[in-house]
Scaffold this active site. Structure first.
Site, PDB file in Angstrom:
ATOM      1  N   HIS A  25      20.110  -5.515 111.095  1.00 29.80           N
ATOM      2  CA  HIS A  25      18.733  -5.089 111.430  1.00 29.80           C
ATOM      3  C   HIS A  25      17.712  -5.707 110.456  1.00 29.80           C
ATOM      4  CE1 HIS A  25      16.179  -1.662 113.349  1.00 29.80           C
ATOM      5  NE2 HIS A  25      15.453  -2.763 113.141  1.00 29.80           N
ATOM      6  N   ARG A  76      16.352  -2.305 120.058  1.00 26.66           N
ATOM      7  CA  ARG A  76      16.968  -1.183 119.348  1.00 26.66           C
ATOM      8  C   ARG A  76      18.393  -1.023 119.872  1.00 26.66           C
ATOM      9  NH1 ARG A  76      13.533  -1.440 115.932  1.00 26.66           N
ATOM     10  NH2 ARG A  76      11.867   0.044 115.531  1.00 26.66           N
ATOM     11  N   GLU A  85      23.391   2.782 113.525  1.00 26.28           N
ATOM     12  CA  GLU A  85      23.246   2.004 112.286  1.00 26.28           C
ATOM     13  C   GLU A  85      23.412   2.915 111.071  1.00 26.28           C
ATOM     14  OE1 GLU A  85      19.508  -0.053 112.590  1.00 26.28           O
ATOM     15  OE2 GLU A  85      20.091  -0.966 114.484  1.00 26.28           O
ATOM     16  N   ASP A 105      21.100  -7.688 116.379  1.00 32.37           N
ATOM     17  CA  ASP A 105      20.441  -7.319 115.124  1.00 32.37           C
ATOM     18  C   ASP A 105      20.449  -5.801 114.959  1.00 32.37           C
ATOM     19  OD1 ASP A 105      18.942  -7.792 112.737  1.00 32.37           O
ATOM     20  OD2 ASP A 105      17.099  -7.251 113.788  1.00 32.37           O
TER      21      ASP A 105
HETATM   22  P1  NAP Z   1       5.121  -4.383 122.857  1.00 33.78           P
HETATM   23  O1  NAP Z   1       4.116  -5.455 122.604  1.00 33.78           O
HETATM   24  O2  NAP Z   1       4.644  -2.999 123.127  1.00 33.78           O
HETATM   25  O3  NAP Z   1       6.024  -4.898 124.071  1.00 33.78           O
HETATM   26  C1  NAP Z   1       6.935  -4.099 124.717  1.00 33.78           C
HETATM   27  C2  NAP Z   1       7.188  -4.626 126.124  1.00 33.78           C
HETATM   28  O4  NAP Z   1       8.216  -3.836 126.708  1.00 33.78           O
HETATM   29  C3  NAP Z   1       5.984  -4.570 127.036  1.00 33.78           C
HETATM   30  O5  NAP Z   1       5.879  -5.798 127.710  1.00 33.78           O
HETATM   31  C4  NAP Z   1       6.289  -3.454 128.023  1.00 33.78           C
HETATM   32  O6  NAP Z   1       5.757  -3.817 129.291  1.00 33.78           O
HETATM   33  C5  NAP Z   1       7.820  -3.474 128.031  1.00 33.78           C
HETATM   34  N1  NAP Z   1       8.392  -2.166 128.376  1.00 33.78           N
HETATM   35  C6  NAP Z   1       8.000  -0.934 127.972  1.00 33.78           C
HETATM   36  N2  NAP Z   1       8.738   0.002 128.561  1.00 33.78           N
HETATM   37  C7  NAP Z   1       9.598  -0.656 129.389  1.00 33.78           C
HETATM   38  C8  NAP Z   1      10.594  -0.222 130.288  1.00 33.78           C
HETATM   39  N3  NAP Z   1      10.838   1.074 130.496  1.00 33.78           N
HETATM   40  N4  NAP Z   1      11.296  -1.162 130.951  1.00 33.78           N
HETATM   41  C9  NAP Z   1      11.042  -2.474 130.781  1.00 33.78           C
HETATM   42  N5  NAP Z   1      10.092  -2.945 129.948  1.00 33.78           N
HETATM   43  C10 NAP Z   1       9.379  -2.036 129.259  1.00 33.78           C
HETATM   44  O7  NAP Z   1       6.126  -4.251 121.643  1.00 33.78           O
HETATM   45  P2  NAP Z   1       6.602  -5.392 120.609  1.00 33.78           P
HETATM   46  O8  NAP Z   1       5.677  -5.456 119.462  1.00 33.78           O
HETATM   47  O9  NAP Z   1       6.889  -6.623 121.380  1.00 33.78           O
HETATM   48  O10 NAP Z   1       7.971  -4.713 120.097  1.00 33.78           O
HETATM   49  C11 NAP Z   1       9.018  -4.450 121.007  1.00 33.78           C
HETATM   50  C12 NAP Z   1      10.153  -3.689 120.346  1.00 33.78           C
HETATM   51  O11 NAP Z   1      10.882  -4.549 119.491  1.00 33.78           O
HETATM   52  C13 NAP Z   1       9.743  -2.537 119.426  1.00 33.78           C
HETATM   53  O12 NAP Z   1       9.445  -1.362 120.131  1.00 33.78           O
HETATM   54  C14 NAP Z   1      10.949  -2.379 118.546  1.00 33.78           C
HETATM   55  O13 NAP Z   1      11.843  -1.417 119.070  1.00 33.78           O
HETATM   56  C15 NAP Z   1      11.611  -3.752 118.581  1.00 33.78           C
HETATM   57  N6  NAP Z   1      11.567  -4.382 117.240  1.00 33.78           N
HETATM   58  C16 NAP Z   1      12.728  -4.676 116.597  1.00 33.78           C
HETATM   59  C17 NAP Z   1      12.700  -5.265 115.352  1.00 33.78           C
HETATM   60  C18 NAP Z   1      13.964  -5.611 114.610  1.00 33.78           C
HETATM   61  O14 NAP Z   1      13.942  -5.612 113.389  1.00 33.78           O
HETATM   62  N7  NAP Z   1      15.035  -5.943 115.283  1.00 33.78           N
HETATM   63  C19 NAP Z   1      11.481  -5.535 114.733  1.00 33.78           C
HETATM   64  C20 NAP Z   1      10.321  -5.228 115.423  1.00 33.78           C
HETATM   65  C21 NAP Z   1      10.368  -4.657 116.678  1.00 33.78           C
HETATM   66  P3  NAP Z   1       5.412  -2.722 130.422  1.00 33.78           P
HETATM   67  O15 NAP Z   1       4.494  -1.734 129.767  1.00 33.78           O
HETATM   68  O16 NAP Z   1       4.806  -3.510 131.523  1.00 33.78           O
HETATM   69  O17 NAP Z   1       6.718  -2.140 130.820  1.00 33.78           O
END
Ligand code: NAP
Length: 313
Positions: free
Chosen positions: A279, A232, A261, A256
């Site tokens: 995005h 984000r 935005e 992205d």
């Molecule tokens: P996920 O499976 O929940 O993975 C998130 C990871 O981030 C986990 O490994 C978590 O591990 C870590 N995390 C959480 N809080 C943290 C912190 N304070 N410091 C460091 N690491 C932290 O989520 P996902 O499905 O991979 O999606 C991740 C993110 O990608 C979404 O939340 C969204 O914002 C973004 N996204 C962007 C797009 C786009 O269009 N560009 C599309 C989809 C998603 P721990 O719990 O061990 O910290």
């Protein structure tokens, strides 16, 4: 179910609108001229909100909808939803995990290649006829570069798997070390940056991760380092990123997402070591259709008193 009011927060995807309209009494919030008046009139019939990465359900909207039972997000990120308020009021929340993981990871790799191999700049070089005047400059190799992943979750892991196929050593930072991976763990984002040539941001946006990429992290990556942000926009202190790129203190960036935005700092438009996307991480027909089906499936499950498909709260 066609008497159940569902409020869609902003335009998302025509197929999703059509599928919601087939089943529910759909309200399109972006078409409402006077929102306060609309909420006063319809607050007792709206039982669900559909949000996404740009508009969701903040505390004002939740407070204005006394009959709200569920927020179903057309995104995996939940940063536009007041999760605390939903918990407090017993409002269910769902998102769209897994179905978008491949697309976002593919795009992260595409951004890395585009930045290092200057793919967009090379394309402009050919189109503008410059090739006839001489060969394009040399660029930077991707294979074998060290890749650091901030947030080794579903998307982070999919990026790691892909980068491994390019022979890249992978390391990561998350709040907890992941026991079932061979990738190297660093207990802070600074240590990760110090040991990475390419830093990919893939964690959720929370109060803890807002501006997690600050000046110190950027300067640690240094003039040869590259930041890829598919998380984000507010993960990165954008003015610091812009000044580091303009001053040559950071080697490049593939973005992205942005802090405000769809506004993108214009200073970036002039830089060839930066690749800017609007995005579109999950923006393929296949994935957006699967996400829409999950949004609708979660709402149907909720109103039929069945288990939610992808519950968060
Ligand atoms: P996920 O499976 O929940 O993975 C998130 C990871 O981030 C986990 O490994 C978590 O591990 C870590 N995390 C959480 N809080 C943290 C912190 N304070 N410091 C460091 N690491 C932290 O989520 P996902 O499905 O991979 O999606 C991740 C993110 O990608 C979404 O939340 C969204 O914002 C973004 N996204 C962007 C797009 C786009 O269009 N560009 C599309 C989809 C998603 P721990 O719990 O061990 O910290």
């Amino acid at each position: 179910m066609d008497s159940i009011g569902v409020l869609m927060a902003c335009p998302m995807f025509t197929y999703l609108e059509e599928e919601l309209e087939k089943r529910f009494n759909l309200f399109r919030f972006w078409k409402v001229a006077d929102r306060a008046e609309f909420l006063k009139e319809n607050c007792n019939s709206i039982r669900a909100v559909v949000g996404n990465a740009s508009a969701g359900a903040d505390s004002d909207l939740i407070n204005a909808l006394p009959k709200l039972e569920i927020v179903s997000s057309f995104s995996v990120g939940l940063d536009k939803i007041d999760l605390g308020k939903c918990r407090e009021k017993g409002i269910r929340v769902t998102n769209t995990p897994d179905v978008l993981t491949d697309d976002v990871a593919d795009l992260a790799i595409a951004l890395i290649l585009a930045v290092l191999r200057r793919i967009c700049e090379s394309d402009r070089y050919v189109r503008s006829g410059l090739w006839k005047k001489g060969d394009f400059k040399l660029t930077t190799k991707f294979s074998g570069k060290s890749v650091g992943i901030l947030g080794l979750g579903r998307i982070g892991m999919a990026i790691a798997t892909r980068a491994e196929a390019f022979g890249c050593p992978i390391s990561y930072y998350s709040r907890k070390e992941k026991p079932d991976t061979k990738y190297k763990y660093y207990p802070s984002v600074l240590e990760l940056a110090a040991n990475s040539q390419i830093l990919v941001v893939a964690c959720p946006l929370t109060e803890e991760t807002r501006h997690i990429i600050n000046r110190e992290v950027i300067d640690t990556l240094g003039p040869k380092g590259v930041i890829i942000n598919i998380g984000r926009g507010p993960h990165v202190d954008e003015p610091e990123l812009v000044s580091a790129l303009v001053e040559g203190r950071l080697g490049g960036a593939g973005l992205d997402v942005y802090e405000h935005e769809p506004h993108v700092p214009e200073e970036l438009f002039k830089l060839d070591n930066v690749v800017l996307l609007p995005h579109v991480g999950s923006g393929t027909w296949e994935t957006r259709t699967a996400m829409a089906d999950l949004v609708v499936g979660n709402l149907e499950a909720h109103f039929l008193n069945k288990p939610l498909l992808t519950p968060v709260v």
